[in-house]
Design an enzyme around this catalytic site. Structure first.
Site, PDB file in Angstrom:
ATOM      1  N   SER A  62       0.835  -1.191   0.000  1.00  0.00           N
ATOM      2  CA  SER A  62       0.000   0.000   0.000  1.00  0.00           C
ATOM      3  C   SER A  62       0.871   1.242   0.000  1.00  0.00           C
ATOM      4  O   SER A  62       1.726   1.403   0.877  1.00  0.00           O
ATOM      5  CB  SER A  62      -0.924   0.012   1.222  1.00  0.00           C
ATOM      6  OG  SER A  62      -1.555   1.265   1.374  1.00  0.00           O
ATOM      7  N   LYS A  63       0.663   2.107  -0.973  1.00  0.00           N
ATOM      8  CA  LYS A  63       1.389   3.371  -1.027  1.00  0.00           C
ATOM      9  C   LYS A  63       1.082   4.203   0.207  1.00  0.00           C
ATOM     10  O   LYS A  63       1.958   4.873   0.763  1.00  0.00           O
ATOM     11  CB  LYS A  63       0.977   4.124  -2.294  1.00  0.00           C
ATOM     12  CG  LYS A  63       1.562   5.530  -2.423  1.00  0.00           C
ATOM     13  CD  LYS A  63       3.014   5.519  -2.800  1.00  0.00           C
ATOM     14  CE  LYS A  63       3.503   6.911  -3.168  1.00  0.00           C
ATOM     15  NZ  LYS A  63       4.923   6.943  -3.466  1.00  0.00           N
ATOM     16  N   ARG A  64      -0.171   4.153   0.655  1.00  0.00           N
ATOM     17  CA  ARG A  64      -0.575   4.952   1.822  1.00  0.00           C
ATOM     18  C   ARG A  64       0.182   4.531   3.077  1.00  0.00           C
ATOM     19  O   ARG A  64       0.300   5.310   4.018  1.00  0.00           O
ATOM     20  CB  ARG A  64      -2.084   4.826   2.050  1.00  0.00           C
ATOM     21  CG  ARG A  64      -2.930   5.524   1.001  1.00  0.00           C
ATOM     22  CD  ARG A  64      -4.394   5.539   1.406  1.00  0.00           C
ATOM     23  NE  ARG A  64      -4.948   4.207   1.503  1.00  0.00           N
ATOM     24  CZ  ARG A  64      -5.430   3.523   0.486  1.00  0.00           C
ATOM     25  NH1 ARG A  64      -5.426   4.042  -0.728  1.00  0.00           N
ATOM     26  NH2 ARG A  64      -5.941   2.311   0.657  1.00  0.00           N
TER      27      ARG A  64
END
Length: 502
Positions: free
Chosen positions: A272-274
């Site tokens: 996940s980039k987040r």
């Protein structure tokens, strides 16, 4: 069969590695089978659309070398290839499903649906639409339509029986229809949902193989019910396992969970980039080579025959097959990625590596002050990814502060007193070097060490520390002295000797 595959991303952000791997597998299978690879932009969720995301998608595909045969930018016989531009395509099929009883108008308000959802949660049940609007009469439906009452069109899932599909990885999958919800096909804004649009578009574009994440396994039975209702043959499904990362498990307070030995307990989650995991763009911006990323990524969920690990994209087009796809999720390991990238760097010609390293070297050292070609030669065997370069060579631009403890090296039998002796011996020798070339420096210094009776390491180790301020450098004392030049080498050496008390 003429194989036609598609990569159909939503323009909702960057190209994460799971997206790129799906595109890669889809592309490779089409090329292996001599078929077509189509790119379609699925932008029906316009509230989540990110400006510029479509451009990022095409840039990433181009950088990765995944050229497509049809798409928004290259055209093709099945265009347009952007779903929002195909809006008029979907309603006729939805109305056909209404006429056959496989779909129906739903006029329920947002408030009613939220109340029903809250009631289901209160009972600990999964919310399912109760088919209220399925039972409206034709007159009631027409009255609502004439009055402009907002509506959606829902799929009419049978309440009994089974829905099934066959998947290359998971085999035959079957679910009870009673567990499926009457999902929306056409939204209130007239645009289709993802679930409906991709069925229509895949059929109209002649897609034979659909590769996507296994989060869509639960939706596939509904897709097959639509194919069946429309009298179409479903494509071959390939639901891919996710790319995971391993991270420390946290307790309710956000603290790491430890095992009995005091080591962090590790757990897996989807990338996940987040949550700080790298995207394709992130890796490229850190100086990972495209070829290395593609090679490593293809192995996250696919196994070739034999022990070989290194493949070019052209070689992968020849060997990629669906049989090698894994049922188990794969873990993205940044250390393995670093190893892969380092191997690709080692295989570059010195000229090719210099071309890639030069922007990083110029940023750290400038263009003209140092022999960047020689610095590059020293770095190639040591660097794992190009963003490491500035930190590895920063000592050339400015001498760092360091502790005299750095002179201690047990293997070389060197301590501060030995360092003083070695530096005192070599200092006047360096003054005698006529041509400040690497060869002359080497010959002069090594001859002096031999005559002094000291061991090589007892002179070269403290000299390296004295003029670099570091224990680990690309190249040893002689290479560093050459790069610094006579004046700077003597200046640094004098200061370090003074600091050491000599």
């Amino acid at each position: 069969m003429n194989v036609r595959t598609r990569f159909a991303p939503s323009p909702t952000g960057y190209m994460h590695l799971g997206n790129l791997r799906t595109a890669l597998y889809t592309y490779l299978y089409a090329r292996r089978e001599g078929g077509q690879f189509i790119v379609r932009i699925e932008d029906t969720d316009q509230e989540r659309e990110v400006e510029g995301a479509t451009e990022v998608i095409f840039k990433s595909l181009k950088t990765a070398g995944l050229e497509h045969d049809e798409g928004p930018d290259v055209g093709g016989p099945c265009g347009p290839y952007i779903q929002s531009q195909r809006k008029s395509t979907y309603m006729p099929f939805a109305k056909k499903l209404i006429e056959s009883g496989h779909a129906y108008y739903c006029f329920c308000t947002k408030e009613r649906l939220e109340e029903a959802r809250a009631e289901a949660e209160k009972k600990g049940e999964t919310f399912k639409y109760d088919k209220k609007c399925l039972h409206l009469t034709k007159e009631e439906i027409q009255k609502n339509l004439d009055a402009g009452v907002p509506y959606v069109i829902r799929q009419n899932i049978p309440t009994e029986g089974k829905a099934s599909f066959d998947d290359v990885i998971y085999g035959h999958v079957e679910v009870d229809c009673s567990t499926l919800d009457d999902n929306v096909l056409i939204k209130a804004d007239g645009l289709p949902t993802y679930n409906f649009a991709n069925v229509i578009d895949d059929h109209l574009m002649g897609i034979t193989h659909v590769m996507r994440g296994n989060e869509y396994l639960s939706s596939a039975p509904k897709y097959n019910l639509l194919y069946e209702a429309l009298g179409w043959t479903p494509p071959t499904y390939v639901h891919l396992t996710p790319v995971m990362v391993e991270v420390p498990e946290k307790d309710e307070n956000g603290n790491p969970v430890l095992d009995e030995a005091g080591h962090p307990v590790m757990t897996k989650r989807k990338m996940s980039k987040r949550k700080g995991d790298p995207s394709f763009e992130d890796l490229l911006s850190q100086g990972y080579l495209t070829e290395a990323v593609i090679n490593y990524l293809v192995l996250l969920g696919w196994s070739p025959r034999g022990e070989r690990e290194f493949y070019s994209l052209d070689e992968l087009k020849e060997v990629f097959d669906l049989e090698g796809l894994s049922k188990s999720s794969s873990v993205f390991d940044i250390q393995k990625m670093n190893w892969f990238n380092a191997e690709y760097i080692r295989r570059l010609s010195p000229e090719a590596f210099l071309e890639k390293a030069e922007p990083w070297l110029e940023k750290a050292l400038g263009r003209d002050k140092f022999d960047l070609k020689r610095v590059s030669e020293l770095l190639q065997a040591r660097v794992e990814y190009l963003a490491q370069i500035p930190e590895m060579v920063d000592f050339l631009a400015a001498m760092p502060e360091f502790s005299s403890d750095l002179y201690v090296h047990k293997k070389m039998k060197c301590d501060q007193e030995v360092a003083k002796k070695g530096l005192k011996m070599i200092r006047p020798v360096l003054e005698t070097v006529q041509n400040w070339t690497e060869n002359d420096l080497h010959d002069t210094v090594m001859a002096a060490i031999s005559q002094s009776g000291m061991k090589n390491g007892q002179v070269l180790w403290p000299l390296r520390v004295a003029i670099s301020g570091k224990a680990s450098t690309p190249g040893g004392a002689i290479e560093i002295a050459y790069l610094l030049g006579r004046e700077e080498t003597i200046r640094r050496l004098d200061k370090s000797m003074a600091d050491l008390g000599e």
